[in-house]
Design an enzyme around this catalytic site. Structure first.
Site, short mmCIF file in Angstrom:
data_model
loop_
_atom_site.label_atom_id
_atom_site.label_comp_id
_atom_site.label_asym_id
_atom_site.label_seq_id
_atom_site.Cartn_x
_atom_site.Cartn_y
_atom_site.Cartn_z
N GLU A 62 0.88 -1.17 0.00
CA GLU A 62 0.00 0.00 0.00
C GLU A 62 0.92 1.21 0.00
O GLU A 62 1.44 1.61 1.04
CB GLU A 62 -0.89 -0.02 1.25
CG GLU A 62 -1.85 -1.20 1.31
CD GLU A 62 -3.07 -1.01 0.40
OE1 GLU A 62 -3.37 0.13 0.03
OE2 GLU A 62 -3.70 -2.02 0.05
N CYS A 103 -2.12 9.60 2.62
CA CYS A 103 -1.66 9.01 1.36
C CYS A 103 -2.57 9.35 0.20
O CYS A 103 -2.12 9.45 -0.93
CB CYS A 103 -1.52 7.50 1.52
SG CYS A 103 -3.05 6.71 2.02
P1 NAD Z 1 8.20 4.58 4.97
O1 NAD Z 1 8.17 3.78 3.73
O2 NAD Z 1 9.37 5.44 5.23
O3 NAD Z 1 8.08 3.64 6.28
C1 NAD Z 1 7.04 2.68 6.43
C2 NAD Z 1 7.53 1.56 7.33
O4 NAD Z 1 8.66 0.94 6.74
C3 NAD Z 1 7.94 2.00 8.73
O5 NAD Z 1 7.46 1.05 9.66
C4 NAD Z 1 9.46 1.96 8.68
O6 NAD Z 1 10.07 1.65 9.91
C5 NAD Z 1 9.72 0.87 7.66
N1 NAD Z 1 10.98 1.08 6.94
C6 NAD Z 1 11.56 2.27 6.63
N2 NAD Z 1 12.70 2.07 5.93
C7 NAD Z 1 12.84 0.74 5.78
C8 NAD Z 1 13.82 -0.09 5.17
N3 NAD Z 1 14.88 0.42 4.56
N4 NAD Z 1 13.62 -1.43 5.22
C9 NAD Z 1 12.55 -1.96 5.82
N5 NAD Z 1 11.60 -1.23 6.44
C10 NAD Z 1 11.74 0.11 6.43
O7 NAD Z 1 6.83 5.37 4.93
P2 NAD Z 1 6.32 6.46 5.93
O8 NAD Z 1 7.21 7.67 5.84
O9 NAD Z 1 6.08 5.85 7.26
O10 NAD Z 1 4.90 6.80 5.26
C11 NAD Z 1 4.78 7.68 4.21
C12 NAD Z 1 4.51 6.98 2.90
O11 NAD Z 1 3.53 5.98 3.07
C13 NAD Z 1 3.93 7.92 1.86
O12 NAD Z 1 4.51 7.65 0.62
C14 NAD Z 1 2.45 7.58 1.83
O13 NAD Z 1 1.79 7.87 0.65
C15 NAD Z 1 2.50 6.13 2.10
N6 NAD Z 1 1.24 5.69 2.66
C16 NAD Z 1 0.46 4.90 1.90
C17 NAD Z 1 -0.77 4.51 2.40
C18 NAD Z 1 -1.69 3.62 1.63
O14 NAD Z 1 -2.68 3.16 2.21
N7 NAD Z 1 -1.44 3.33 0.37
C19 NAD Z 1 -1.18 4.93 3.66
C20 NAD Z 1 -0.33 5.75 4.39
C21 NAD Z 1 0.89 6.12 3.88
#
Ligand code: NAD
Length: 459
Positions: free
Chosen positions: A213, A247
């Site tokens: 997602e 998002c």
């Molecule tokens: P992110 O991708 O930075 O982090 C999400 C999760 O991944 C966190 O739990 C984090 O600890 C983990 N993570 C971060 N780096 C990682 C790595 N290198 N390896 C493994 N895990 C890792 O996202 P964010 O900043 O928390 O959220 C923002 C993004 O999420 C935006 O792009 C937004 O659009 C998207 N988002 C999508 C939805 C949806 O339903 N499609 C909902 C909310 C947010």
């Protein structure tokens, strides 16, 4: 204590429990969903407090966008679970007579759910509802950027579930990486597209299926055939709730040139109406989650012409609701998902150009069109691709359990909510059953003289 166990040991315990069949029992699943519902209701004050500490989220938004969603999803799952879990009879071609066919939904096993920080409760617990309803064990990894909510989720989960069934592993990307080194039966990830690729690569090593997602730039097209007040109010709401850290927030406006000035006047009016003359003092306005995101967002303020907002305060990570006019497709603010309270405005004179601009970019998570014109609505639906579309409103589509929620292309793989959540965490097992009472010989060797018959029945 689960904290003393390694991740491999936690998974091993979950596999053991799963293999007993306990989590597959429908009454057990319903009881767990009810326990989750009750616990969320009982912890309302703590959830509101955690969200306030992490994001300065107002109680109204926490209730409306984090809690209601969970209650509705649990109610929906409990109401439909008996239908969803029932094997479905399917038609079988005549040449297989007297065999019959059925499809059995079965749980996948031990699943991993990784969540983001922007709706830190709902985005971790909503997929869990699907995992429970489908009969799985689960490990949850909340985002480290919302530490109060992360800790609260860990506490709530440990109070209602045994760790061998559902548990939380807190931590940052390093914790995620340790989890990703293990084999799961499904990984459900919500976050950015860049990390989504890392998740998929790690999952591929174990051939683990993924639901991703992700995000993207969700366009908001505004035609001239609209109710101007409602359009401006609905865009202002969808863009600036959670300070744009949603998002499916409208990322940018693509407006018919003829109506642009009127629309921008009204959006400014509603920003004031919602958040007052100084949004920094509004109890209803959220803060930016981290310094990194604050710096990223303020770097966009150089683009175009700010017509309202732009004020910011790094110590509070406050950035006012900001509307930027005279933006071009080449500006930095148009190169990545904004994910903050900045609304760039682009205009069009020919809708075909607007559609072409959308279509030469990555497929968005959501697309919004404000227009009463049915032909235009149909044209946009036919000629663009996005995870979801909402006509004449913003963001609301996420709250409808009967609508699958997910992206397409760069904005995601798979979907959830309602039945889609159940499907995501289930395998649909095909079962063909052939009784002994009849065994026609036409398929067995020797084939001599049988081909003509085969051609007649299959031709
Ligand atoms: P992110 O991708 O930075 O982090 C999400 C999760 O991944 C966190 O739990 C984090 O600890 C983990 N993570 C971060 N780096 C990682 C790595 N290198 N390896 C493994 N895990 C890792 O996202 P964010 O900043 O928390 O959220 C923002 C993004 O999420 C935006 O792009 C937004 O659009 C998207 N988002 C999508 C939805 C949806 O339903 N499609 C909902 C909310 C947010």
């Amino acid at each position: 204590m689960i904290a003393e166990l390694t991740i491999s040991e936690i998974i091993l315990r979950q596999r053991k429990l799963f293999n007993t069949g306990k989590t597959k029992d429908i009454n057990f699943r319903i009881a767990q969903l009810k326990a989750l519902y009750d616990s969320v209701a009982q912890n309302e004050a703590a959830i509101v407090q955690a969200m306030k500490a992490d994001l300065n989220k107002p109680e109204f938004e926490t209730f409306a966008s984090e809690m209601v969603m969970i209650f509705k999803e649990i109610d929906y799952a409990i109401k439909h679970i008996k239908t969803w879990t029932k094997p479905k009879k399917v038609d079988v071609p005549v040449q297989f007579f007297p065999a019959s066919g059925k499809i059995y939904p079965e749980p996948l096993g031990v699943v991993l759910i990784i969540g983001p920080w922007n709706y830190p409760f709902q985005l971790l617990i909503a997929p869990l509802i699907g995992a429970i309803a489908a009969g799985n064990c689960a490990i949850l990894k909340p985002s480290e950027l919302a530490p109060h909510t992360s800790k609260l989720i860990a506490d709530i989960v440990s109070q209602i579930f045994e760790p061998a069934y559902i548990t939380v592993v807190e931590g940052d990307a390093e914790a995620s990486k340790k989890l990703l080194a293990e084999k799961f039966d499904h990984i459900f990830f919500t976050g950015g597209t860049a990390v989504g690729k890392i998740i998929m690569e790690a999952a591929a090593k174990h051939l683990t299926p993924v639901t991703l997602e992700l995000g993207g730039k969700s366009p908001c097209i505004v035609d001239t055939d609209i109710n101007l007040e409602h359009t401006a109010r609905r865009i202002t709401w969808g863009k600036f709730i959670n300070a744009g850290q949603t998002c499916i927030a409208p990322d940018y406006i693509l407006v018919d040139k003829k109506i642009k000035d009127n629309l921008l006047d009204k959006i400014q009016k509603y920003i004031k109406e919602f958040y007052g003359d100084n949004p920094a003092q509004s109890p209803d306005y959220v803060r930016i989650i981290s310094q990194r995101h604050f710096d990223r967002l303020t770097s966009f303020l150089k683009d175009g012409k700010i017509i309202t907002g732009g004020e910011n305060n790094p110590t509070e990570r406050y950035l006012a609701p900001t509307v930027i006019d005279n933006v071009s497709w080449n500006d930095d603010v148009m190169q990545e998902e904004i994910f903050g309270p900045i609304l760039p405005v682009l205009e069009y004179t020919d809708i075909s150009e607007a559609i072409a601009q959308i279509n030469c970019r990555s497929k968005p998570l959501a697309l919004y069109l404000f227009s009463n014109n049915k032909n235009l609505q149909e044209r946009i639906l036919q000629e663009t691709s996005s995870g979801s579309v909402c006509l004449n409103d913003t963001v609301l589509q996420v709250g409808v359990s009967s609508l699958p929620f997910g992206g397409v292309g760069d904005s995601g793989i798979g979907s959830y909510h309602g039945k889609s959540s159940f499907d995501t965490f289930s395998h649909y097992k095909s079962v063909l059953s052939n009784p002994f009472w009849l065994d026609l010989k036409w398929r067995y060797a020797p084939y001599e003289g049988k081909l003509a018959f085969l051609k007649r029945i299959l031709g």
